[in-house]
Structures are given as structure tokens and as C-alpha cells.
Scaffold this active site. Structure first.
Site, PDB file in Angstrom:
ATOM      1  N   HIS A  80      -2.055   8.109   6.128  1.00  0.00           N
ATOM      2  CA  HIS A  80      -2.460   6.839   5.522  1.00  0.00           C
ATOM      3  C   HIS A  80      -3.886   6.513   5.955  1.00  0.00           C
ATOM      4  O   HIS A  80      -4.730   6.209   5.128  1.00  0.00           O
ATOM      5  CB  HIS A  80      -1.483   5.733   5.935  1.00  0.00           C
ATOM      6  CG  HIS A  80      -1.610   4.495   5.111  1.00  0.00           C
ATOM      7  ND1 HIS A  80      -1.554   4.509   3.733  1.00  0.00           N
ATOM      8  CD2 HIS A  80      -1.781   3.194   5.461  1.00  0.00           C
ATOM      9  CE1 HIS A  80      -1.703   3.280   3.275  1.00  0.00           C
ATOM     10  NE2 HIS A  80      -1.834   2.462   4.294  1.00  0.00           N
ATOM     11  N   CYS A 135       0.797  -1.235   0.000  1.00  0.00           N
ATOM     12  CA  CYS A 135       0.000   0.000   0.000  1.00  0.00           C
ATOM     13  C   CYS A 135       0.828   1.283   0.000  1.00  0.00           C
ATOM     14  O   CYS A 135       0.267   2.377  -0.080  1.00  0.00           O
ATOM     15  CB  CYS A 135      -0.962  -0.006   1.182  1.00  0.00           C
ATOM     16  SG  CYS A 135      -2.105  -1.404   1.132  1.00  0.00           S
ATOM     17  N   HIS A 184      -9.870   2.500   0.695  1.00  0.00           N
ATOM     18  CA  HIS A 184      -8.414   2.300   0.652  1.00  0.00           C
ATOM     19  C   HIS A 184      -8.036   1.817  -0.739  1.00  0.00           C
ATOM     20  O   HIS A 184      -8.276   0.654  -1.093  1.00  0.00           O
ATOM     21  CB  HIS A 184      -8.025   1.277   1.712  1.00  0.00           C
ATOM     22  CG  HIS A 184      -6.553   1.091   1.883  1.00  0.00           C
ATOM     23  ND1 HIS A 184      -5.617   1.554   0.985  1.00  0.00           N
ATOM     24  CD2 HIS A 184      -5.840   0.466   2.866  1.00  0.00           C
ATOM     25  CE1 HIS A 184      -4.415   1.227   1.393  1.00  0.00           C
ATOM     26  NE2 HIS A 184      -4.516   0.577   2.529  1.00  0.00           N
TER      27      HIS A 184
END
Length: 431
Positions: free
Chosen positions: A310, A175, A347
Site C-alpha cells: 500500500h 482506499c 495515492h
């Protein structure tokens, strides 16, 4: 900092909610919309089996919600000189990244056809999401599946199609892939590996496998909504997107009359090392990363007005990140506004850092920090009163400091690779 820093001269964005341009993206953010929709019914996924299967013992319920690209299946192969048979065998991430690169170059005022043979690099963050049949299966698309699904071909396809002669790297650090790709592009420009670079990240889910894996890990949201930094955060929600940026040295950009969207003051990457578990984040590693980036940028935490974190909405991830942010950015008298676009689009995995960077550039241009949704009550994991951090729970003015707006972007991967970027946008860029 250097006397000839790397700057961003063009960008493109595609995101859930029908976002196909940077203007669309800002509209989504400024209107404080959540772009989650039911699972797509046109990808051949067994939606009923997916939702029913998550009710088995040991799994967390999967909700019929995610951040999906409307145009993931839309592609004009003839425009790029690709046959329809080959295009179908191509991972949609190749198609979307290629389209995003073309649009980013056009945004920079560059005719992509003029780059044939140019010393231009391609750096794309991506990872496998399960597209296509097994290579060992005999099918109508056999012969195209190796190049269609190979991770390295995402960047290679772009370089081949545009005729670029610089480095072409596909970067997989899970990620944090997009920001890691940007970091490598900056290093490549500074080292002279290329004179221009396209960098960013892409994610289009070829299967719903990540929903199943995180259902087993009990890391999906209880209600299908992503609530970064909220006391009621219960897990993440998966999404898709692409963000591509055109990078040059500032001297070259000025010489060619390019519009400069932002200056990359610092790009830093590090690794968690050994933690309590393979995918468990490290507070200490994040603190080291933030401090290194601030030092490299030649600024102080008081200068940074916005941190796009994040912020996945998972309890472990948010707790670790908030502790690291409080120990660094939280030490400022009036700290930065904190947020995460995952509250809008979910996400977006390998593309997450790219969408975060695009958000910061747009916010700086408009002198406004967008709201982070679903934060009725901030997380109890840190003492907000004792830090300068504040979550942007509504559209918040972003004043310039000494003629510019400084923003930071974070991305952390389950690979353990952490990435952080500090970008400066001149006040004169404000819309």
C-alpha cells in the site's frame, strides 16, 4: 486453490502522466518517472485559496502537486448514447470507469456490444470525491444530478450502457475499494452469480477536499512528493486513476480462446477491528490477512517474488505495514522485492489497489520489478538486515519459481478494511 480458478483475461489502465494504456503505464514505471503535476486549472477549483488556506494555524502546507488524470474531462457521450447535458452532470468517475471498462473488454478480445443480456457482473471500487453542486440547488443540470453523482450508479451506468444482466456493485471501503471489488467479483464468479465479471477501481477528484482534510491531519507530504517506505517519508500525495480487469473462470477462458494475463490464486479481505483510533491501521490484522492469503494460494512466502504494498508514505501507515510485512513475507530466506507505485503517481485512493495489481501483472510479464522512487534511505521502522524484504530501488530482474511468477498486492483503507491479492503469471507470458 481450486481446479478451476478465476483468471484475468483483459485490463485497462489510466493514470497520471498521460497514461492511457497498459503500455503507457509500463513506460512510466520502467523509465522511473514521477507523474505529479500542479493542480488542474480547468476544474473550477480555487487554487490560490487552497494553497493560501493551508498556511492557517493547525494545517500543514499543501503543495501545488498531485497525480491528476490528463483526460479526466475528455469524454465522448454520443459514443455511449448519452446526451451532453447528462454527461456534464455525471461524476467524472462514471465517465472514466465506463471508458475503462470498454477498453478492458476490448483488451480481452470481447466486443462489448456482444454482451447485451449476458450474465456478466460489474464490481467497481469508488467513493465520493465532491463532484457537482448540492442537489438542493436549482440548476440547468437538475434532474440528472441524482444519477450523475450517486455512488451506486458508477457500476449501474456500466451495466446499463452495456446491457449486462449480472450483479452491479459499487464498493466503498475507502482506499482498499478496488481490491475489495476484485475480491467480490471472484466470489461472484465462484458462486455462479455471473459467468464473466469486470472489476477494478476508479478515482477522479471532484474537489480538492482530501488535500484540505489531510492538511488538517498533518498527513500530507512535506515537499509534495510521495516517499513510500523511506526514512524521509513525511506524508502522502493524492492522485487519480482507473484500473479495470476482465475476469473469468479458467475453463471458460480456455474454451473461448482468451489470453490469460494472470491467475488470481487468492483474494482476501478483513477488518482492523478496534484499534487506537478509527483510522489507525492494525499490524495484527494485516499479519492475519497476509497469512490467510498465502495459505489460500497454496504457496509459501519463499515463492512470492514481488509485493506491491500500500505504501502511502505516511509515518503511521508505512510503519504498521512494514512491521506486518517483516513478520510474514520477511521470514523468507530471499524475500520478495517490495514497492509502491504511489511514488510515481501519488495515492490514487479507491483506485490504488487496481493500479497496484496492473503493475504486478506488467512486471511479471516483463520479468522485472519496477523501481520505487524516492527511497534514498529505507525506513528505520524495521531491521532490514534481519528480514528477507528488500525495496526495489532500481529495475530488478524477477526470476520465475517453478515456471511462474507470484506477486502480491495490498490495499488498506481508513475504513479499516484490508485487502490482499496473490496473483500468478506463467513464465511463458514473459515478453
Amino acid at each position: 486453490m481450486t481446479d478451476d480458478p478465476v483468471v484475468i483475461v483483459g485490463m485497462s489502465v489510466e493514470a497520471p502522466g498521460g497514461v492511457r494504456t497498459a503500455s503507457d503505464y509500463w513506460a512510466l514505471l520502467s523509465e522511473q518517472r514521477e507523474a505529479l503535476t500542479p493542480f488542474p486549472r480547468d476544474r473550477g477549483w480555487s487554487i490560490r485559496g487552497l494553497l493560501d488556506g493551508s498556511r492557517r494555524d493547525g494545517f500543514k502546507r499543501i503543495h501545488d502537486l498531485g497525480g491528476f488524470l490528463d483526460g479526466a474531462g475528455h469524454f465522448d457521450p454520443e459514443f455511449f448514447g448519452i446526451s451532453r447535458r447528462e454527461a456534464i452532470a455525471m461524476d467524472p468517475q462514471q465517465r472514466v470507469a465506463l471508458r475503462g471498462t470498454w477498453r478492458a473488454l476490448e483488451d480481452a478480445g470481447i466486443n462489448p456490444d456482444d454482451l447485451v443480456g449476458a450474465d456478466a457482473g460489474v464490481y467497481v471500487g469508488a467513493y465520493h470525491t465532491g463532484y457537482g453542486p448540492d442537489l438542493a440547488e436549482f440548476s440547468h443540470h437538475s434532474g440528472h444530478l441524482i444519477t450523475g453523482t450517486a455512488l451506486g450508479v458508477i457500476s449501474g451506468r456500466i451495466a446499463y450502457t452495456l446491457g449486462l444482466a449480472g450483479p452491479a456493485l459499487t464498493v466503498d471501503t475507502s482506499c482498499s475499494s478496488a481490491l475489495t471489488a476484485v475480491h467480490l467479483a471472484v466470489q461472484g464468479l465462484r458462486a455462479g452469480d455471473c459467468e464473466l465479471a469486470v472489476a477494478g477501481g476508479v478515482c477522479v477528484m471532484g474537489s480538492p477536499g482530501f488535500f484540505v482534510e489531510f492538511a488538517k491531519q498533518h498527513a500530507l507530504s512535506d515537499d509534495g512528493h510521495c516517499r513510500p517506505y523511506s526514512a524521509h517519508a513525511s506524508g502522502t500525495v493524492w492522485g487519480e486513476g482507473v484500473g479495470m480487469f476482465v475476469l473469468q473462470r479458467r475453463s471458460a477462458a480456455r474454451r473461448q480462446g482468451r489470453r490469460i494475463l494472470g491467475e488470481l490464486r487468492a483474494t482476501c479481505v478483513n477488518q482492523d477491528g478496534r484499534t487506537v483510533g478509527l483510522t489507525a491501521p492494525s499490524r495484527d490484522a494485516q499479519i492475519r490477512l497476509f497469512r490467510k492469503a498465502i495459505e489460500q494460494a497454496g504457496v509459501t512466502v519463499d515463492d512470492v517474488g514481488m509485493v506491491e504494498g500500500h505504501g502511502t508514505g505516511t509515518r503511521l501507515g508505512d510503519r504498521t505495514e512494514l512491521a506486518a510485512l517483516a513478520a510474514t513475507y520477511g521470514t523468507a530466506g530471499t524475500g520478495p522485492r517490495l514497492g509502491s507505485v504511489k511514488s510515481n503517481v501519488g495515492h490514487t485512493q479507491a483506485a490504488a489497489g487496481a493500479l497496484g495489481l496492473a503493475k504486478v501483472l506488467l512486471a511479471a510479464e516483463r520479468a522485472t520489478v519496477p523501481a520505487t522512487l524516492h527511497v534514498d534511505e529505507p525506513s528505520h521502522e524495521i531491521d532490514w538486515d534481519s528480514t528477507g524484504l528488500r525495496i526495489a530501488e532500481k529495475m530488478t530482474p524477477w526470476p520465475a519459481v517453478r515456471g511462474e511468477r507470484l506477486g502480491a498486492v495490498s490495499a488498506f483503507g481508513m475504513s479499516g478494511t484490508n485487502a490482499h491479492v496473490v496473483v500468478a503469471v506463467p513464465e511463458s507470458q514473459a515478453a
